[in-house]
Structures are given as structure tokens and as C-alpha cells.
Design a protein around this motif. Structure first.
Motif, PDB file in Angstrom:
ATOM      1  N   VAL A 144       0.786  -1.321   0.019  1.00  0.00           N
ATOM      2  CA  VAL A 144      -0.020   0.081   0.133  1.00  0.00           C
ATOM      3  C   VAL A 144       0.636   1.158  -0.005  1.00  0.00           C
ATOM      4  O   VAL A 144       0.281   2.325   0.112  1.00  0.00           O
ATOM      5  N   GLN A 145       2.045   0.954   0.211  1.00  0.00           N
ATOM      6  CA  GLN A 145       2.954   2.190   0.017  1.00  0.00           C
ATOM      7  C   GLN A 145       3.080   2.679  -1.435  1.00  0.00           C
ATOM      8  O   GLN A 145       3.245   2.042  -2.300  1.00  0.00           O
ATOM      9  N   PRO A 146       3.150   4.053  -1.419  1.00  0.00           N
ATOM     10  CA  PRO A 146       3.158   4.744  -2.721  1.00  0.00           C
ATOM     11  C   PRO A 146       4.371   4.356  -3.430  1.00  0.00           C
ATOM     12  O   PRO A 146       5.472   4.383  -2.984  1.00  0.00           O
ATOM     13  N   GLY A 147       4.215   4.025  -4.654  1.00  0.00           N
ATOM     14  CA  GLY A 147       5.435   3.494  -5.614  1.00  0.00           C
ATOM     15  C   GLY A 147       5.882   2.269  -5.477  1.00  0.00           C
ATOM     16  O   GLY A 147       6.840   1.723  -6.120  1.00  0.00           O
ATOM     17  N   PHE A 148       5.116   1.135  -4.578  1.00  0.00           N
ATOM     18  CA  PHE A 148       5.545   0.038  -4.590  1.00  0.00           C
ATOM     19  C   PHE A 148       5.429  -0.846  -5.805  1.00  0.00           C
ATOM     20  O   PHE A 148       4.280  -0.707  -6.753  1.00  0.00           O
ATOM     21  N   LYS A 149       6.296  -1.581  -5.983  1.00  0.00           N
ATOM     22  CA  LYS A 149       6.359  -2.190  -7.515  1.00  0.00           C
ATOM     23  C   LYS A 149       6.134  -3.908  -7.158  1.00  0.00           C
ATOM     24  O   LYS A 149       5.266  -4.310  -7.562  1.00  0.00           O
ATOM     25  N   GLN A 150       7.070  -4.384  -6.485  1.00  0.00           N
ATOM     26  CA  GLN A 150       6.978  -5.751  -6.256  1.00  0.00           C
ATOM     27  C   GLN A 150       8.275  -6.164  -5.026  1.00  0.00           C
ATOM     28  O   GLN A 150       8.914  -5.265  -4.423  1.00  0.00           O
ATOM     29  N   MET A 151       8.136  -7.254  -4.416  1.00  0.00           N
ATOM     30  CA  MET A 151       8.595  -7.827  -3.304  1.00  0.00           C
ATOM     31  C   MET A 151       9.195  -8.951  -3.384  1.00  0.00           C
ATOM     32  O   MET A 151       8.386  -9.980  -4.083  1.00  0.00           O
ATOM     33  N   LYS A 152      10.102  -9.445  -2.814  1.00  0.00           N
ATOM     34  CA  LYS A 152      10.762 -10.786  -2.673  1.00  0.00           C
ATOM     35  C   LYS A 152      11.040 -11.067  -1.269  1.00  0.00           C
ATOM     36  O   LYS A 152      11.952 -10.468  -0.845  1.00  0.00           O
TER      37      LYS A 152
END
Length: 220
Positions: A144-152
Motif C-alpha cells: 500500500v506504500q506509494p510507488g510499490f512495485k514488487q517484493m521478494k
DNA sequence: AGCACA
């Protein structure tokens, strides 16, 4: 000659009367069943044709249509028509909405020591996570953070760390300090430690154009 | 303190 003309008129009248009659009957015979419906149609065609030839057809006096609800309510053998659905017959795939995270934001913050960091980039390295942390918990917090793209999430036996990519360095920097030391339900020894990643997230699908106009893997 | 994926 004149006889033929009479036949024509007669037929026209019959057809007209027939259509009206069928329209009325169709209100009550929705879905005929194969051959039976055909036979019934024939009998009705004969009977109604005779009726209308023996008496002059007088249009019934006009009365305003009664409220539709009363009709459907009393007709026991006819189900009420479903409300008009413009998408009927066109299966609309259920698109998963970007739902608000089931996990609320961090409950508290803890001070973080040992703050050595790497040069700013678009990817954050999250350390000091609890042993029971699961990806969903982190995703609820970071997606939900602005600019979030992806995570691993990288889970080792006692230690779990996480990489989060953002659209650009400034988005990563904002989260870097707003969530520094954040405590989530699974947190163990203090809050999470956030640093810039040693290497930016490497999965670039739009390599067309190369790395021009990018800074540490993120566009500028 | 622990930094993968290409």
C-alpha cells in the motif's frame, strides 16, 4: 377474382388477429416443450382462427396496465423475470480489487541501531524480521506504500529478509524512513531494519532503451 | 547481521 381478393383480406385479418392472440398467450406459455408445443400451437391456431371469423373483432377497451407486480405475484406457474442485466451471457471475470490490507499498519515503532546503509536505490532491504513472519504480512504493509512495485521474501532458517522494489529512488527513500523500526505482529527483537539494497531489483522487463535515464535501476 | 532476482 373478387373471391381471391376476399381470401387475401380474410387471411390478412386472420394473421393479424392470430398475432395478437399469440402475443397474449405467449405471456403464459414461456417455454414450450418441443413437439407438444407445436401441437398446442396448431390447436390454438385453429380455435382462435375460428373464433375470430365468427365474430367481428372489437378491440377491447383500453385500460391502463395494472402494476406489473400484481401480475407476477398471482401467476403461480410463471416465475418473475429477473431484473435486466446488460452483462447477462457475458461472463465478466472477477478482477481482484486492490483491497485494503487485511493487516493494519505498524502497531508501533522501535528505535533502530546499527544504521550503516548503502547508497540510495529503488530497492529496500528489510531485516530484523520475526521468525514467524509470512509474506502476506509484509505485503499488506508494503504494497500500500506509494510507488510499490514488487517484493521478494528470502527466508533462511532463523533469519528472514525481504527486498522491496519501488518505482523510483524517492519512493523507496520515503518508505525507508517512514517505516524504519516498524513493529508488526510477528516482530520479535524490536522493529524491522530498513536499508537500501546493495543491488537494485534486477528484474527489468522493459530493457528496451537500456538503462538510459535510470538511476540505480529506477527511472529518474 | 542476515542482500536474491537478472
Amino acid at each position: 377474382k373478387g373471391r381471391a381478393a376476399e381470401d387475401l383480406v380474410f387471411d390478412a385479418e386472420t394473421k393479424s388477429a392470430l398475432h395478437i392472440e399469440m402475443a397474449k398467450k405467449n405471456l403464459f406459455i414461456k417455454r414450450g416443450v418441443g413437439t407438444d408445443a407445436n401441437a398446442m400451437d396448431q390447436s390454438k391456431r385453429l380455435r382462435t382462427g375460428g373464433d375470430y371469423t365468427h365474430s367481428a373483432y372489437a378491440p377491447p377497451p383500453f385500460h391502463p396496465p395494472p402494476p406489473a407486480v400484481s401480475m407476477w405475484g398471482t401467476a403461480g406457474y410463471m416465475a418473475a423475470p429477473p431484473p435486466y442485466n446488460p452483462y447477462a451471457g457475458y461472463p465478466v471475470p472477477t478482477v481482484p480489487m486492490t483491497s485494503p490490507s487485511p493487516v493494519p499498519g505498524p502497531t508501533a515503532y522501535a528505535p533502530v541501531q546499527n544504521m550503516k546503509d548503502n547508497p540510495p536505490c529503488n530497492t529496500l532491504f528489510i531485516g530484523n524480521l520475526g521468525e514467524t513472519v509470512v509474506e502476506e504480512e509484509l505485503r499488506g504493509l508494503f504494497s500500500v506504500q506509494p510507488g510499490f512495485k514488487q517484493m521478494k521474501v528470502l527466508r533462511q532458517d532463523r533469519n528472514t529478509v525481504c527486498f522491496i522494489e519501488f518505482d523510483d529512488v524517492s519512493a523507496a527513500s520515503a518508505v525507508h524512513h517512514t517505516l524504519q523500526g516498524a513493529i508488526v505482529p510477528s516482530s520479535g527483537r524490536g522493529g524491522m531494519r530498513i536499508q537500501f539494497s546493495k543491488n537494485p531489483f534486477g528484474r527489468r522487463k522493459d530493457l528496451v532503451g537500456g538503462m538510459v535515464g535510470t538511476l540505480n535501476g529506477a527511472p529518474v
